[in-house]
Write an enzyme that holds these catalytic residues in place. Sequence first.
Site, PDB file in Angstrom:
ATOM      1  N   LYS A 279       0.830  -1.198   0.000  1.00 28.08           N
ATOM      2  CA  LYS A 279       0.000   0.000   0.000  1.00 28.08           C
ATOM      3  C   LYS A 279       0.873   1.260   0.000  1.00 28.08           C
ATOM      4  CE  LYS A 279      -3.788  -2.058   2.699  1.00 28.08           C
ATOM      5  NZ  LYS A 279      -4.894  -1.858   1.751  1.00 28.08           N
ATOM      6  N   ARG A 353     -10.363 -11.394   1.609  1.00 25.32           N
ATOM      7  CA  ARG A 353     -11.248 -12.425   1.057  1.00 25.32           C
ATOM      8  C   ARG A 353     -10.615 -13.809   1.127  1.00 25.32           C
ATOM      9  NH1 ARG A 353     -11.334  -9.156  -4.427  1.00 25.32           N
ATOM     10  NH2 ARG A 353     -11.023  -7.562  -2.840  1.00 25.32           N
TER      11      ARG A 353
END
Length: 499
Positions: A279, A353
């Site tokens: 990130k 996920r």
Amino acid sequence: MNFFIKSCFLDKEKTDCIVVSVFELSELSDSAIYLDKCSNGHITSLIKLGDIQGKIGDTLMLYKVPKILSKRILLVGCGKKDEINIIRFKKILKNTIHAIKKKSITNIVYSFSNINIDNIYWMIRRMVLSLKESLYETIKINNINIKNTNIHSITLNIIKKNDLFIAKTALKHALAIDHAITSTKNLSNLPPNICNPLYLSYKAQELSKKYENNIVVEIIDIKKMKELGMNAYIAVGNGSKNKPFMSVIKYSGNNIVNKKIIAFVGKGLTFDSGGISIKPALHMHEMKYDMCGAAAVYGTLIMAAELQLPLTVIGILSGCENMVGSHSFRPGDVLTTMSGQTVEILNTDAEGRLVLCDSLTYLERFSPDIVIDVATLTGACVTALGESVSGLFSNNEELSNQLLHASQETDDKIWSLPLFSEYHKELNSDIADFSNIGRGKAGAITAACFLSKFTKKYNWAHLDIAGTAWKSGKKSGATGRPVELLCQFLLNQSNYIYN
């Protein structure tokens, strides 16, 4: 701080402050009229001076009112009587705390009459939760001890004695829900060097000690995960020295009225660097909040245990940390999930996920009737819905409607988004059953589509709380959402009667 419910004569109350409402054009509420009559028109004479108009935001503190035993009376502007809604009501209550908390006031009596917010149950519950929220203090890890308020007790005056029972029920529920919300906030706000996956498992185990008659906790460590084939979950944690732990919290209520098994799964990324698909540095410190889903599940189980709900509830805290290291999983890897389905990794920052998919498969062993996962899953959901509304996805219309109903009751806003087959095509892979991310469009939806591939055996809903779980900026911190919504969902499943 303690809350009390009673029906009293306001002029006889020996307290530090009585709070009553005033509407626009200086119209007094029934409680204010009563105090005015007891004081021979003293309040009316002061209002005529023009220091309070009754608009939202107006407050006027009165001292030593004749023939009133309370040391003070706080008049609070509530705007137009017929325009008060939940949002304005919360603002009104916040204004009262702002006017009171810096003063040497320890005991308060609220007597809000002529305010129509649903029924007495919701009136009291919203009052308590709003006041508690206004008084919440974020835990600070420093050597400075600043006392934010002197308030020790708040009494809510019930005008009609027939309403006392339901008001006390509302207070009981509100305090349990506040306990859940506060626990969620406190856990979410901890720094990641303290709150890691192991710490999450410790917090889960504490519940089994505190509520030993109703809660049993099982901790799934990495050794057990390997035995179960939870390869997607394990892969996410491979780059970190803090190994993953999955906490399975099983709550069994007494005198169960609803035979359904209800399960919650919370994404518990105690820090998410993005892994090799790292990130940007700006705001990366906020990735400690990537475990807010797990914290919300933790809080919701606390409420169930506090109220002894007659339900069977399972909560999974999917604790993990996504870091860059020599053992990190990579873009291009293909993972075999616990379900046997294979996933091509295109982006290691689509990691939540992967943790959730194995957790959802693990849940199958309990044959749950309802599964709700809660996750700070996608920035795309923030783009779509902003920071006020959470995303809702479901494979079952009835479950979706039940969550939407709980959302409306609690004013914790969610919005239903589709899972059309066209979106599933975005996850196509040439070398695996599917990829872990789409091609850049409808990211919140494709993430939910990914999860849906692991939920064929039960009714399932997914709440994407990426935009609502915390606030940035000067007043940064966890919001505690969607805990009240989840608590209300469980209360509704419990067949509680509110009026």
